[in-house]
Every structure is written in structure tokens, then in C-alpha cells.
Design a protein around this motif. Structure first.
Motif, PDB file in Angstrom:
ATOM      1  N   GLU A   1       0.831  -1.201   0.000  1.00 23.49           N
ATOM      2  CA  GLU A   1       0.000   0.000   0.000  1.00 23.49           C
ATOM      3  C   GLU A   1       0.870   1.258   0.000  1.00 23.49           C
ATOM      4  OE1 GLU A   1      -2.434  -0.437   3.408  1.00 23.49           O
ATOM      5  OE2 GLU A   1      -3.795  -1.903   2.478  1.00 23.49           O
ATOM      6  N   ARG A   2       2.009   1.165   0.734  1.00 22.71           N
ATOM      7  CA  ARG A   2       2.907   2.325   0.754  1.00 22.71           C
ATOM      8  C   ARG A   2       3.469   2.571  -0.636  1.00 22.71           C
ATOM      9  NH1 ARG A   2       7.932   3.668   0.626  1.00 22.71           N
ATOM     10  NH2 ARG A   2       8.562   1.503   0.321  1.00 22.71           N
TER      11      ARG A   2
ATOM     12  N   GLU B   1       2.116   1.657  -3.417  1.00 19.38           N
ATOM     13  CA  GLU B   1       1.026   2.174  -4.246  1.00 19.38           C
ATOM     14  C   GLU B   1       0.768   3.645  -3.942  1.00 19.38           C
ATOM     15  OE1 GLU B   1      -2.247  -0.367  -3.459  1.00 19.38           O
ATOM     16  OE2 GLU B   1      -1.459  -2.055  -4.621  1.00 19.38           O
ATOM     17  N   ARG B   2       0.854   3.994  -2.646  1.00 20.99           N
ATOM     18  CA  ARG B   2       0.681   5.398  -2.293  1.00 20.99           C
ATOM     19  C   ARG B   2       1.794   6.263  -2.879  1.00 20.99           C
ATOM     20  NH1 ARG B   2      -0.736   3.285   2.828  1.00 20.99           N
ATOM     21  NH2 ARG B   2       1.350   3.788   3.618  1.00 20.99           N
TER      22      ARG B   2
END
Length: 596
Positions: A427-428, A430-431
Motif C-alpha cells: 500500500e505504501r 502504491e501510495r
């Protein structure tokens, strides 16, 4: 043998149904070939293991099973296939007659009334409360402390008979004067402080959790007698601090809406026993050893002995390394039907937490095992109610409340932590990618905006240059016009000056002519005067010569001549004045012409 409430004991209805189904679906295996308890290995036809051999096989199976990692909510790992009914029947069905009667609670050595109590926090549980109360009273719980958190309408009317009988103590509350702000922890601490000294044991479970005996059978046994075996080596503070009972989680069992037969009779699909979600426990505490609640699963204790699991091994905190379901389990009907979960999802829990549909899907996907312990309980009077008319009101009220997002319990599992770390890392990334894309998009937008702004600036500059050029042209034109006008004025002035000079010259010429004429006139006058004087002298001489002729005539003639001379002089002066006036008129006319 007399049974519960004076009815003769026999095979329960569910067991009879299982036998009929077994007979219809194929030749049943001999009863001695069926596993005792809830074993995991199927017994092949023709084998007749002894009880000792079966127990040894069960221990080997458990030891082998413990070498395998506990399945949990691994990312991307599918649930095992669901068992069909015949597979479950061969592996886990227990065909025994229940051997439990009312005499069990009055046998010598049985704990007295008040030995075990339960503290429960519930909200809008009108539909299932009576079934839950009846079930635990059947196990020998002598007191239930019901904390009703903001139910609308209050649940007092549902358990009014039990309140009158002194079995249920009801407390409705809306405010939560607790440091955590959690209604459940507030109620638990109040139960311990206000009522802990009245009981030896106090269980802290929820209204969707049912204590269920497993092995040895029957499902209904004396909970006080069971807990008396866990008292410990001595009195507090040398007593055991409590008993941790592990979850056995059930899914929806395919129900889209609330089934009409209550909870225990309706849900038969659960997660496999060897699952990380079952490592969590709910605690039945020794009240003399317990200070306060740490959370909904564990408590702070002050005795020397720890909390024990149902296999008498210690547990520290809310969860163990592996689940234990020996003798007693806590059936946790976490989702119930889809419609009920939709209501529960927005209502949240007494810990101010809220789960979503991903939890429902996870529990249903992993509910691959059959479990009919709830159906095999004795049938009693219908003890469940439903109030669909208030559901819409509840939804409207719940939607205005704030809850903490909370997916699964047992999040302290190291494997889950690693998976969570990987997921958070993903997620990081992707962020970061999204942020980089956003930055690139923002930069592109800024570039576009800068280009547009530059174009606007260029347009403004061009417009300003055009305006300035037009202004300059206008100024130049004005200056040229002014210069031209000035030149014209100067030319006019110059022309006027020339005309003035010419006029002046004309005036001067006229004056000179007038002066010349006057001089000529004067000369003429002088000449005339001289001539007249000469003539006069001549006449005077003649008169003097002729004086002798006549004195009187000469005197009269002289006077007359003198008058004529004066008249002539006056005429000459008039002519001179007229010539000067004429010259002046000519000069004034020239000046007027110059001014024009």
C-alpha cells in the motif's frame, strides 16, 4: 431414566435425523468405528480401534497438526474446500445419548447457587436475548448481569420475568464515564466492582457467544462443577486467575435473512478447529483475583496463578499460540445471516468498532466444517423474538454514530503482522506511486497552467504593446498635429509678422508720404508765403509807391489783403490737417488688415 424437566431421555431429534440421513445416503459405518469426540481423521471400514488406540491416534493427529501453521486470513490464500455431509459424518458425528438430568445440580459436592455469574453488554439484541439467557441458565449460571447499552426500545421488557425472579439484573445506560470511552469495558469494570464479591466466578462474554461443552458429551453439563476443577492449589491469592475459553466461529450457513428457529438451531457451518482466529479466548475470571478489564478478552489479575485454558495449560493475554477446544468451547456466531450482519455492521460493537462485508465474506469462505452441537441440544420452549419494525429506526440511529474500523481479531499473530507489513508496504508503494503520479499530474497541470498563463501573459503583453503602440501613435499623431498646428501657427505668426511689417512699411510709407506731402505743402506754403510775402512786399512797395496816391485806399486795400492772406493760411492749414488725417486713416486701415 428421568430427563430434564421430567421428560424421558432418548436420542435427540437431531441425532435421529442424522441416523436417518446416514441410512438413506449409504451403509453407515459401525458406531465403534466413529471417532470419539470431534476427531479429524476418518476411520476406514473394517477397523475397530480400541478407546486407547483411538486416543493415541487422536494425540498423534493433534501433534502432527500442531506442526502445521495455523491457517488465518493470509493474503491471497484460498480457504479449503467445503466438506460434504457424508465426509463430516464419517469424521465427526457423535451418536450418543445425552446423560444429563436435573439431579446433576443437586448431587453431593456441587457448587452452591451464586457460584457462577455472567456479565454481558448488549445493544438492541431483543431477537436473541431470551435464547441466550435460557441456554446459560441451563448450564448452571445462577446470575446474569445485563448491561443494556442505549437499546431502543430498552430490552428490559424482554427479560422482565427473569428480572422479577432475581436471575437477571438489568442496567440500561447511555453515558460511558470510563477512561477508554468503551461501553463494554465500562460495564465490565462496574460488574467487578459492584458484584464481583458475590460470586466465585464471573464470565464475560457477548450475546452472540454461547458456552458449549464438547468432550466428554453431553453438550449440556454443569458449568459450576467444571469451573470448580480449575480453582487452583489454594485460596486467593494462590488461586488460578481464571479460565480462558477459545472461540469456535460460525458463518452464515447460507442464510440470507434471519432464520425463524433462533441461533443454536440454525447455524451449523464453522471454521475448522485448527485456525488462528480460534486462538482468541473469552475469560471466566476468578473474581477474587481480578482487578479490572484490559479489553474484552483479558483482565488484570493479582493472584499468583495464571489464567488456564480448558486443557489446564496457562495463557497470558487474550490469545494463545494454538487453539484449545478441550471440553468447553465458546460458539461465536459472528455474522449470522446476511441481513442481520448488515444491521450489525452499522450498529457496531460495544467496543465502538465496526466491521465490513470483507469480514462476512472471509468468515463464510472459511466456514468449511459442520458442527451440529447446537442442534443436538434439547428442544425447549421458543425463546427467541424478533422486532423487524425497529430495524429501520436502528439503522437511522446507527448511521449517525462513529465507530472504529475493525476487521479481524487476533491481529497480534506474527504471520498476520508480517502479511500486514507486506500489505502495508504494498500500500505504501502504491501510495508512493499514486503520489508520484499525482505529482507528475500536478506538474503537468502546473506546466499546462504555466503555458496558459504564459500565453495569457504574452497576450496581455501584446495587448499592452498594441495599446502602448496605439497610444504612442496617437501621441505622435497628436504631437505631429500639435507640431503642425504650431508650425501653422508659427507660419501664421510669421505670415502675420510679414503682413505687419508690410503694413508698418505701408504706414511708414504713408506717414513718409504724408510727411513729404506736408513738407511739400509747407514748402508750397512757404513758397506761397514767400510769394505772397514777395507779392505783398511788391504790393507794399507798389502801395508805398502809390501811397502817395491815396492813403485811405492803401490802408483799406492792405486790410483786405491781410484778411485774404489769413484765409489762405487757414485753407493751407486745413489742407495740411486733411492730408495728415488721410495718412492716419491709411495707417489704421493697414493695421486692421494686419490684425485680421
Amino acid at each position: 431414566m428421568p430427563g430434564w424437566q421430567g421428560r424421558p431421555l432418548g436420542l435427540p431429534a437431531a441425532a435421529v435425523l442424522l441416523l436417518l440421513l446416514n441410512a438413506a445416503w449409504g451403509a453407515p459405518a459401525p458406531l465403534e468405528q466413529l471417532l470419539k469426540g470431534n476427531g479429524n481423521a476418518a476411520v476406514t471400514a473394517g477397523q475397530a480401534p480400541s478407546a486407547a488406540a483411538a486416543a493415541a491416534a487422536g494425540r498423534r493427529s493433534l501433534q502432527a497438526g500442531r506442526k502445521k501453521p495455523l491457517p488465518n486470513f493470509e493474503i491471497g490464500v484460498p480457504a479449503p474446500p467445503r466438506k460434504v455431509f457424508r465426509q463430516w459424518q464419517q469424521a465427526a458425528v457423535r451418536e450418543r445419548v445425552q446423560e444429563f438430568g436435573s439431579a446433576s445440580f443437586v448431587a453431593p459436592g456441587h457448587p452452591p447457587l451464586g457460584y457462577v455469574a455472567i456479565c454481558v453488554v448488549a445493544r438492541d439484541a431483543h431477537a436473541d436475548l431470551l435464547e441466550w439467557v435460557n441456554h446459560h441458565l441451563r448450564l448452571g449460571v445462577s446470575k446474569i448481569y445485563l448491561w443494556d447499552h442505549a437499546s431502543d426500545p430498552p430490552m428490559e421488557s424482554v427479560v422482565k420475568g427473569f428480572i422479577s425472579a432475581g436471575i437477571v439484573q438489568y442496567q440500561h445506560f447511555t453515558s460511558v464515564p470510563h477512561p477508554s470511552g468503551k461501553p463494554q469495558l465500562y460495564a465490565y469494570d462496574q460488574c467487578l466492582q459492584q458484584h464481583g464479591a458475590r460470586h466465585t466466578w464471573m464470565g464475560f462474554i457477548d450475546v452472540d457467544e454461547f458456552l458449549m461443552f464438547r468432550d466428554p458429551w453431553p453438550s449440556v453439563q454443569s458449568l459450576p462443577r467444571f469451573l470448580s476443577e480449575f480453582a487452583g492449589p489454594g485460596a486467593p491469592p494462590n488461586a488460578n486467575s481464571g479460565v480462558g475459553v477459545h472461540w469456535l466461529i460460525f458463518g452464515s450457513s447460507g442464510h440470507a435473512s434471519r432464520p425463524p428457529s433462533g441461533v443454536l438451531r440454525s447455524y451449523h457451518r464453522c471454521l475448522q478447529l485448527w485456525h488462528a482466529q480460534h486462538c482468541l479466548v473469552k475469560t471466566i475470571v476468578r473474581t477474587a483475583c481480578t482487578v479490572a478489564a484490559e479489553g474484552p478478552h483479558s483482565f488484570k489479575h493479582n493472584c499468583t496463578q495464571p489464567v488456564l485454558q480448558t486443557d489446564r495449560t496457562p495463557i497470558h493475554g487474550a490469545r494463545s499460540d494454538v487453539p484449545v477446544h478441550k471440553r468447553l468451547a465458546l460458539h461465536h456466531y459472528a455474522t449470522k445471516s446476511r441481513d442481520e450482519f448488515a444491521l450489525k455492521m452499522v450498529r457496531g460493537s460495544a467496543m465502538k468498532r465496526q466491521r465490513g462485508w470483507e469480514y462476512f465474506a472471509f468468515i463464510d469462505e472459511w466456514s468449511t466444517e459442520f458442527n451440529f452441537d447446537g442442534q443436538m441440544l434439547w428442544d425447549t420452549v421458543a425463546s427467541f423474538q424478533h422486532y423487524p419494525a425497529v430495524t429501520k429506526q436502528h439503522l437511522e440511529r446507527y448511521q449517525h454514530e462513529q465507530h472504529e474500523d475493525f476487521w479481524l481479531k487476533g491481529a497480534d499473530d506474527p504471520r498476520y503482522q508480517e502479511q500486514l507489513r507486506q500489505q502495508q508496504e504494498q500500500e505504501r508503494r502504491e501510495r508512493v506511486q499514486a503520489a508520484a503520479a499525482a505529482v507528475a499530474t500536478a506538474a503537468q497541470q502546473q506546466a499546462q497552467q504555466a503555458a496558459v498563463a504564459q500565453q495569457a501573459d504574452v497576450a496581455v503583453v501584446q495587448q499592452q504593446a498594441a495599446v502602448a503602440q496605439q497610444a504612442d501613435v496617437a501621441v505622435v499623431q497628436q504631437q505631429a498635429a500639435a507640431a503642425q498646428q504650431q508650425a501653422q501657427q508659427q507660419a501664421a505668426v510669421q505670415a502675420g509678422g510679414l503682413q505687419s511689417v508690410a503694413a508698418q512699411q505701408e504706414v511708414d510709407a504713408a506717414a513718409s508720404q504724408a510727411a513729404s506731402l506736408q513738407q511739400q505743402h509747407q514748402q508750397q506754403q512757404q513758397q506761397a508765403a514767400a510769394a505772397q510775402a514777395q507779392q505783398l512786399h511788391s504790393q507794399q512797395a507798389d502801395a508805398a509807391a502809390a501811397a502817395a496816391a491815396a492813403a485811405g485806399q492803401q490802408t483799406a486795400a492792405a486790410a483786405t489783403q491781410q484778411q485774404q492772406q489769413q484765409q489762405q493760411q487757414a485753407a493751407v492749414q486745413q489742407q495740411a490737417v486733411a492730408a495728415a488725417a488721410l495718412a492716419q486713416q491709411q495707417g489704421a486701415g493697414a493695421a486692421t488688415a494686419l490684425q485680421r
